[in-house]
Design a protein around this motif. Structure first.
Motif, PDB file in Angstrom:
ATOM      1  N   UNK A 198       0.826  -1.212   0.000  1.00  0.00           N
ATOM      2  CA  UNK A 198       0.000   0.000   0.000  1.00  0.00           C
ATOM      3  C   UNK A 198       0.858   1.259   0.000  1.00  0.00           C
ATOM      4  N   UNK A 199       1.922   1.276   0.820  1.00  0.00           N
ATOM      5  CA  UNK A 199       2.811   2.431   0.883  1.00  0.00           C
ATOM      6  C   UNK A 199       3.527   2.636  -0.447  1.00  0.00           C
ATOM      7  N   UNK A 200       3.982   1.547  -1.043  1.00  0.00           N
ATOM      8  CA  UNK A 200       4.669   1.652  -2.331  1.00  0.00           C
ATOM      9  C   UNK A 200       3.735   2.212  -3.400  1.00  0.00           C
ATOM     10  N   UNK A 201       2.452   1.883  -3.277  1.00  0.00           N
ATOM     11  CA  UNK A 201       1.463   2.341  -4.255  1.00  0.00           C
ATOM     12  C   UNK A 201       1.042   3.786  -4.034  1.00  0.00           C
ATOM     13  N   UNK A 202       1.457   4.375  -2.913  1.00  0.00           N
ATOM     14  CA  UNK A 202       1.171   5.783  -2.696  1.00  0.00           C
ATOM     15  C   UNK A 202       0.295   6.111  -1.505  1.00  0.00           C
ATOM     16  N   UNK A 203      -0.210   5.113  -0.782  1.00  0.00           N
ATOM     17  CA  UNK A 203      -1.029   5.384   0.397  1.00  0.00           C
ATOM     18  C   UNK A 203      -0.136   5.907   1.523  1.00  0.00           C
ATOM     19  N   UNK A 204      -0.613   6.920   2.224  1.00  0.00           N
ATOM     20  CA  UNK A 204       0.145   7.500   3.332  1.00  0.00           C
ATOM     21  C   UNK A 204      -0.441   7.122   4.688  1.00  0.00           C
ATOM     22  N   UNK A 205      -1.749   6.999   4.750  1.00  0.00           N
ATOM     23  CA  UNK A 205      -2.431   6.674   6.003  1.00  0.00           C
ATOM     24  C   UNK A 205      -2.696   5.174   6.031  1.00  0.00           C
ATOM     25  N   UNK A 206      -1.729   4.428   6.582  1.00  0.00           N
ATOM     26  CA  UNK A 206      -1.797   2.967   6.582  1.00  0.00           C
ATOM     27  C   UNK A 206      -1.677   2.440   8.007  1.00  0.00           C
ATOM     28  N   UNK A 207      -2.650   1.651   8.425  1.00  0.00           N
ATOM     29  CA  UNK A 207      -2.614   1.021   9.747  1.00  0.00           C
ATOM     30  C   UNK A 207      -2.479  -0.484   9.575  1.00  0.00           C
ATOM     31  N   UNK A 208      -1.520  -1.080  10.292  1.00  0.00           N
ATOM     32  CA  UNK A 208      -1.287  -2.521  10.242  1.00  0.00           C
ATOM     33  C   UNK A 208      -1.864  -3.170  11.491  1.00  0.00           C
ATOM     34  N   UNK A 209      -2.548  -4.277  11.304  1.00  0.00           N
ATOM     35  CA  UNK A 209      -3.206  -4.956  12.423  1.00  0.00           C
ATOM     36  C   UNK A 209      -2.284  -5.928  13.150  1.00  0.00           C
ATOM     37  N   UNK A 210      -1.679  -6.865  12.439  1.00  0.00           N
ATOM     38  CA  UNK A 210      -0.862  -7.900  13.084  1.00  0.00           C
ATOM     39  C   UNK A 210       0.479  -7.308  13.523  1.00  0.00           C
ATOM     40  N   UNK A 211       0.818  -7.395  14.805  1.00  0.00           N
ATOM     41  CA  UNK A 211       2.069  -6.830  15.301  1.00  0.00           C
ATOM     42  C   UNK A 211       3.289  -7.456  14.627  1.00  0.00           C
ATOM     43  N   UNK A 212       4.339  -6.664  14.525  1.00  0.00           N
ATOM     44  CA  UNK A 212       5.580  -7.133  13.896  1.00  0.00           C
ATOM     45  C   UNK A 212       6.185  -8.318  14.647  1.00  0.00           C
ATOM     46  N   UNK A 213       5.927  -8.391  15.950  1.00  0.00           N
ATOM     47  CA  UNK A 213       6.514  -9.447  16.779  1.00  0.00           C
ATOM     48  C   UNK A 213       5.946 -10.831  16.484  1.00  0.00           C
ATOM     49  N   UNK A 214       4.825 -10.892  15.771  1.00  0.00           N
ATOM     50  CA  UNK A 214       4.214 -12.187  15.436  1.00  0.00           C
ATOM     51  C   UNK A 214       4.981 -12.803  14.274  1.00  0.00           C
ATOM     52  N   UNK A 215       5.677 -13.896  14.541  1.00  0.00           N
ATOM     53  CA  UNK A 215       6.527 -14.509  13.520  1.00  0.00           C
ATOM     54  C   UNK A 215       5.718 -15.091  12.368  1.00  0.00           C
ATOM     55  N   UNK A 216       4.628 -15.759  12.709  1.00  0.00           N
ATOM     56  CA  UNK A 216       3.788 -16.368  11.669  1.00  0.00           C
ATOM     57  C   UNK A 216       2.440 -15.655  11.707  1.00  0.00           C
ATOM     58  N   UNK A 217       2.286 -14.669  10.844  1.00  0.00           N
ATOM     59  CA  UNK A 217       1.130 -13.776  10.875  1.00  0.00           C
ATOM     60  C   UNK A 217      -0.223 -14.494  10.833  1.00  0.00           C
TER      61      UNK A 217
END
Length: 274
Positions: free
Chosen positions: A63-82
């Motif tokens: 999404x960011x690469x495509x140009x979106x600026x307001x992006x919220x991610x749900x699954x925390x980065x600490x989760x190894x297997x999303x």
């Protein structure tokens, strides 16, 4: 598609009323107009494009690469297997303010987000594949959806330049000047393409059978490109192949290009050690 969110503060409302009064009494000056227009625009805020909720940093990075600026991610980065993540009620509530909700079909919680989105957000199934051509095609598609085609195109131009440099550096690291032979987990095969390696076999995502192990070992690969998010341990323990872990998900910065840079560093170190 994006909702423009404008908020007028009490101070701004007061300034606006004063400006009307000055205009009505003929006391307004030209020099003040340009200054107040600039400050008013800053106070009112800008439309930053669509509000995007992404299940993981991988969708978020697309999404960011495509140009979106307001992006919220749900699954925390600490989760190894999303896919193992169990969304909380607060996660589902975040979907209510989204213009777009990005998810992958293999994520078991996708249905929960579909239900939470109701009829307001547009649900977008993302093709999560870091193969260079497929990634660029997905960024282009999302850019058209978001109305940010120009930004997506700029990203692709920058990506092509950086990807070419990484390929050149990896080719210079080939053992004895020859493309390395590799066995790759199916979701890590994109990194073999980045390295210009010869893929002699693939495995996964299911568990590797004894017959597969024997067949892959007979191919005598120099490297095994494992998927750190779905690893099953050492794949070919007695083959002499060096196993390296490939990371598919970007970090919390959601920079998709970083995934390729990190993979290139991992591969170069592995080839130099061969």
């Amino acid at each position: 598609m994006a909702r423009t969110r404008v908020r007028i503060t009490p101070l701004l409302a007061l300034s606006f009323s004063a400006a009307l009064l000055l205009t009505a009494t003929g006391c307004g000056g030209e020099s003040d107009t340009s200054s107040s227009s600039s400050s008013d625009a800053d106070a009112a805020g800008k439309d930053t494009g669509p509000v995007v909720v992404a299940t993981t940093s991988w969708e978020g990075a697309f999404a960011k690469a495509a140009g979106a600026e307001d992006v919220k991610v749900i699954v925390p980065e600490s989760v190894q297997h999303a896919p193992d993540y169990d969304p909380k009620p607060s996660d589902l509530a975040a979907v209510a303010d989204a213009d777009f909700v990005l998810y992958a079909p293999f994520e078991p919680y996708a249905e929960k987000f579909k239900e939470a989105a109701g009829g307001d957000a547009e649900l977008v199934e993302v093709n999560l594949d870091n193969d260079a051509d497929k990634a660029k095609a997905e960024v282009t598609r999302l850019g058209k959806m978001f109305g940010t085609e120009a930004t997506a195109k700029e990203w692709i131009t920058s990506f092509d330049t950086e990807y070419g440099k990484l390929q050149k550096d990896l080719k210079s690291a080939w053992p004895d000047g020859k493309a390395p032979t590799v066995v790759a987990q199916v979701f890590s095969a994109w990194s073999a393409k980045l390295a210009g390696a010869e893929v002699v076999g693939t495995y996964g995502p299911e568990a590797v059978t004894a017959e597969q192990l024997s067949d892959l070992s007979n191919k005598k690969p120099q490297l095994v490109l494992d998927n750190v998010h779905m690893t099953t341990g050492t794949v070919l323990p007695d083959s002499g192949a060096r196993q390296v872990g490939i990371v598919n998900y970007p970090d919390k910065g959601m920079d998709l290009l970083t995934v390729y840079k990190n993979a290139a560093t991992t591969l170069q170190e592995a080839m130099n050690a061969s």
